[in-house]
Structure formats: C-alpha cells, structure tokens
Write an enzyme that holds these catalytic residues in place. Structure first.
Site, short mmCIF file in Angstrom:
data_model
loop_
_atom_site.label_atom_id
_atom_site.label_comp_id
_atom_site.label_asym_id
_atom_site.label_seq_id
_atom_site.Cartn_x
_atom_site.Cartn_y
_atom_site.Cartn_z
N TRP A 26 129.15 -13.97 -10.47
CA TRP A 26 128.18 -14.62 -9.62
C TRP A 26 128.39 -16.13 -9.60
O TRP A 26 128.30 -16.77 -8.54
CB TRP A 26 126.77 -14.26 -10.09
CG TRP A 26 125.63 -14.61 -9.21
CD1 TRP A 26 124.39 -15.01 -9.64
CD2 TRP A 26 125.52 -14.57 -7.78
NE1 TRP A 26 123.55 -15.22 -8.56
CE2 TRP A 26 124.22 -14.95 -7.41
CE3 TRP A 26 126.43 -14.23 -6.77
CZ2 TRP A 26 123.79 -15.03 -6.08
CZ3 TRP A 26 126.00 -14.30 -5.44
CH2 TRP A 26 124.70 -14.70 -5.10
N ARG A 49 132.58 -20.91 -20.06
CA ARG A 49 131.94 -20.88 -21.38
C ARG A 49 132.85 -21.45 -22.47
O ARG A 49 132.37 -21.92 -23.50
CB ARG A 49 131.55 -19.45 -21.74
CG ARG A 49 132.71 -18.52 -21.97
CD ARG A 49 132.30 -17.09 -22.20
NE ARG A 49 133.44 -16.22 -22.36
CZ ARG A 49 133.48 -14.97 -21.94
NH1 ARG A 49 132.44 -14.44 -21.32
NH2 ARG A 49 134.56 -14.22 -22.13
N SER A 88 121.76 -9.83 -3.06
CA SER A 88 123.12 -10.39 -2.98
C SER A 88 124.00 -9.80 -4.08
O SER A 88 123.58 -9.69 -5.23
CB SER A 88 123.07 -11.91 -3.14
OG SER A 88 122.29 -12.27 -4.27
N ALA A 137 127.85 -10.37 -5.84
CA ALA A 137 128.84 -11.43 -5.98
C ALA A 137 130.06 -11.18 -5.09
O ALA A 137 130.57 -12.11 -4.45
CB ALA A 137 129.28 -11.55 -7.44
N LYS A 180 112.48 -6.29 -10.24
CA LYS A 180 113.25 -5.32 -9.46
C LYS A 180 114.40 -4.73 -10.28
O LYS A 180 114.81 -3.59 -10.05
CB LYS A 180 113.76 -5.95 -8.16
CG LYS A 180 114.76 -7.09 -8.32
CD LYS A 180 116.20 -6.62 -8.37
CE LYS A 180 117.14 -7.77 -8.68
NZ LYS A 180 118.55 -7.31 -8.78
N THR A 211 118.96 -3.32 -4.62
CA THR A 211 119.30 -2.93 -5.99
C THR A 211 118.98 -1.48 -6.28
O THR A 211 119.58 -0.89 -7.19
CB THR A 211 118.55 -3.84 -6.98
OG1 THR A 211 118.64 -5.19 -6.54
CG2 THR A 211 119.15 -3.74 -8.36
N ASN A 260 122.26 -2.49 -12.59
CA ASN A 260 121.04 -1.86 -13.07
C ASN A 260 120.92 -0.43 -12.55
O ASN A 260 120.57 0.48 -13.29
CB ASN A 260 119.83 -2.70 -12.66
CG ASN A 260 119.79 -4.04 -13.37
OD1 ASN A 260 119.44 -4.14 -14.53
ND2 ASN A 260 120.19 -5.08 -12.65
N LEU A 300 126.77 -5.57 -17.84
CA LEU A 300 125.46 -6.11 -18.15
C LEU A 300 124.42 -5.64 -17.14
O LEU A 300 124.56 -5.84 -15.93
CB LEU A 300 125.50 -7.64 -18.13
CG LEU A 300 124.16 -8.34 -18.30
CD1 LEU A 300 123.61 -8.10 -19.71
CD2 LEU A 300 124.28 -9.83 -18.01
#
Length: 328
Positions: free
Chosen positions: A14, A34, A136, A138, A189, A246, A254, A275
């Site tokens: 994202w 990171r 949205s 990615a 959501k 979603t 999810n 994730l």
C-alpha cells in the site's frame, strides 16, 4: 497551503502504491522503508517485494532514514495499525511542527483502545493527524485503475489541500473533517469482512452473504454513532463503500482470512496468508462496543472464533438462535 513534498513511511504494497499516486500527482516523493536492506532491494529491483511486478517510478527517492521526513510537507504513514505508534515515535524527531501525518492503516490499537488519529496525537503532538481510507486495493491503485477514497483532517482547508496534492485522474480522494468516522469505517469493516469470508468458506450462499454484509453495516453504524461518527461518513466511501469491497473478494486479506477459517483452518493457520488487520482489531472493537452498550453480534462472533472461545459452527448457531426482532 501546498503540499509539494510527500514522504511515505512504509514500503509495503500500500505504501508503494501511494508513493506512485503522489508522484503521478506531480509531487516530490520519498519512500521510507523499514530498514536499509529493504530500501536497497527496492532501489536495485525498482519495485517493492510486497508489490511484485509493479515498477516504481524512478523519480521516487527510496531510503531507510526516518530523518528524510524532515523535508516533507506531509507524511503518509502506511504501516500496520499495531505498529503505527512505534513508527510514529521514530518519526517524531524529524517531522516539522504542523505537518499533516496521514494514517493509512485501518485498525484500533490493542491495549490502549486508541484510534489511529489518537496514536498520532500522542506520539507526535505537534503534527496534524489525518486519515486516508476507502475501498481500495494496492494493486489496483498501483496500476492506475480508477479508485475513490476519503481523506479526513480536522481542518477543512487542510483536508481540501491534501486532496488537491494527491488527487489524479484515476485516484480520486474526497475530503472530509470527520476523522473519527473515517477511521471507524476502516477498522470495523475489516472485522466484518472476516465474517463474510467465513460465510463464503462455509459455502452458505449469496443470500447469506448479502444478509451478513447488511447486518454488519448496521453494527458498524451503531458503533460509529456511539463514538461520534457522522452518518454521511458511514454511508460513504470509507464506510459502506469499503465494507462492500472488503466483503466481496479474495483480494481482501481479511476476507481471505475468513474464508480459510470457514474452510476449516485454525486462525493461526489462516494468518499465514498475510496480514489481516481485522484479526487484531476484533477483540478491541468488541470490548469498546460492549463498554458503550453497542450490540455487535457479528463482530462478537468473529472475536470468539479468532480467540478460540467458539468454533465456527457454535458461533453460527449462536447468531441464528438470536430472538426475532425489528430491523434496526
């Protein structure tokens, strides 16, 4: 008010997609990874390993230095909800006072029960917390497919200026001052999408899926009302729009997480697919709802399944055994 220099903290799928949005909008963009290993990989290959096959614009500067945020007029903070505080703290010394920090995570912090804007306010008190959320993916955004989202900031002038800075012909942000409503839609959501995925995994049919999404939206609305969200926000892109997306496709992590559970996987096994923010948000969402006297049976069932208190069949039986009532 102009925002010509954008820093994107978080070089996942994202974050990389939004860096592409900002560069196409004509901004100067720095992507903060990171660590140096990830930054070096992106510089060498020209793409994020989390978004394979999508080349980054070569004008995007890639670094692992948090200090790079010092030059930014606005920062997009694009990391998972549960590490948002950690990353925000790492940026605090670099970000100039008054800089908007636009959180792009969709969740509520466990332990503190803090919304993402509250995490920013606590971690970088001199910053302006803002939120970007909406239907949205990615990959769609990175490839320039038409997408509309909501960008909320406390001040209308700031929100409008940020929308102007990031908007492109294929990425259309709508501005809002309802920060709380936008972040509630994104967090809730995700939990409901897990329930939709379980329904699909159990092959309960399109009728059950439609009913679950509709009743899930009723739960989201009740929660939002209790915590100060505006009704028009909840029926907009960052609420209903994101819920529809979603709850309808395996592109959603999810939803896919729920599908795996519905097909018989344990939550820990289902999590190996990537994730799923809703898996971390469910417990805190339900606890906050309970504390505010908000009835959220679907979200509660998801939490019970993820935490191992109920099997999928037991959770379904409990939902179907609820008393008949008026539709509210």
């Amino acid at each position: 008010m102009t925002f010509d220099r954008i820093a994107v903290a978080g070089a996942g799928a994202w974050g990389s997609a939004l860096a592409g949005v900002a560069i196409r909008a004509g901004r100067s963009v720095t992507l903060i990874a990171r660590d140096e290993e990830l930054a070096a990989t992106i510089r060498k290959t020209g793409e994020s390993p989390f978004l394979p096959g999508v080349k980054l614009d070569p004008r995007i500067v890639v670094t692992a230095a948090a200090a790079a945020a010092a030059a930014a007029d606005a920062v997009l903070l694009v990391v998972p909800a549960q590490v948002t505080r950690e990353v925000a703290v790492s940026l605090a010394g670099a970000v100039r006072p008054g800089t908007p920090i636009i959180v792009c995570a969709k969740g509520i912090e466990r332990g503190t029960r803090a919304f993402m804007s509250e995490v920013i306010a606590a971690s970088i008190p001199t910053a302006v917390p803002a939120v970007l959320s909406g239907p949205s993916f990615a990959t769609d955004v990175a490839r320039g497919l038409p997408t509309a989202v909501t960008l909320a900031a406390p001040n209308a002038t700031t929100a409008e200026a940020l929308v102007q800075a990031l908007g492109t012909p294929t990425f259309r942000p709508y501005h809002s001052t309802d920060v709380r409503g936008v972040e509630i839609g994104g967090a809730a959501k995700n939990v409901l999408a897990i329930a939709a995925g379980i329904t699909a995994g159990r092959r309960l049919g399109a009728s059950a899926s439609a009913a679950l999404t509709t009743r899930g939206f009723a739960e989201l609305t009740r929660f939002g009302k209790a915590f100060g969200a505006r009704p028009e926000t909840l029926i907009g892109l960052s609420g209903l729009g994101d819920l529809i997306l979603t709850c309808s496709t395996r592109q959603s992590r999810n939803f896919s997480f729920g599908v795996a559970i519905g097909e018989g996987a344990l939550p820990a096994e289902a999590a190996s697919g990537g994730l799923a923010e809703g898996a971390f948000t469910a417990t805190v969402l339900v606890a906050m709802a309970r504390g505010a006297g908000v009835d959220m049976p679907i979200a509660s069932a998801v939490d019970a399944v993820i935490e191992g208190r109920l099997s999928v069949d037991e959770a379904m039986d409990a939902l179907l055994a609820r008393p008949f009532k008026a539709e509210v």
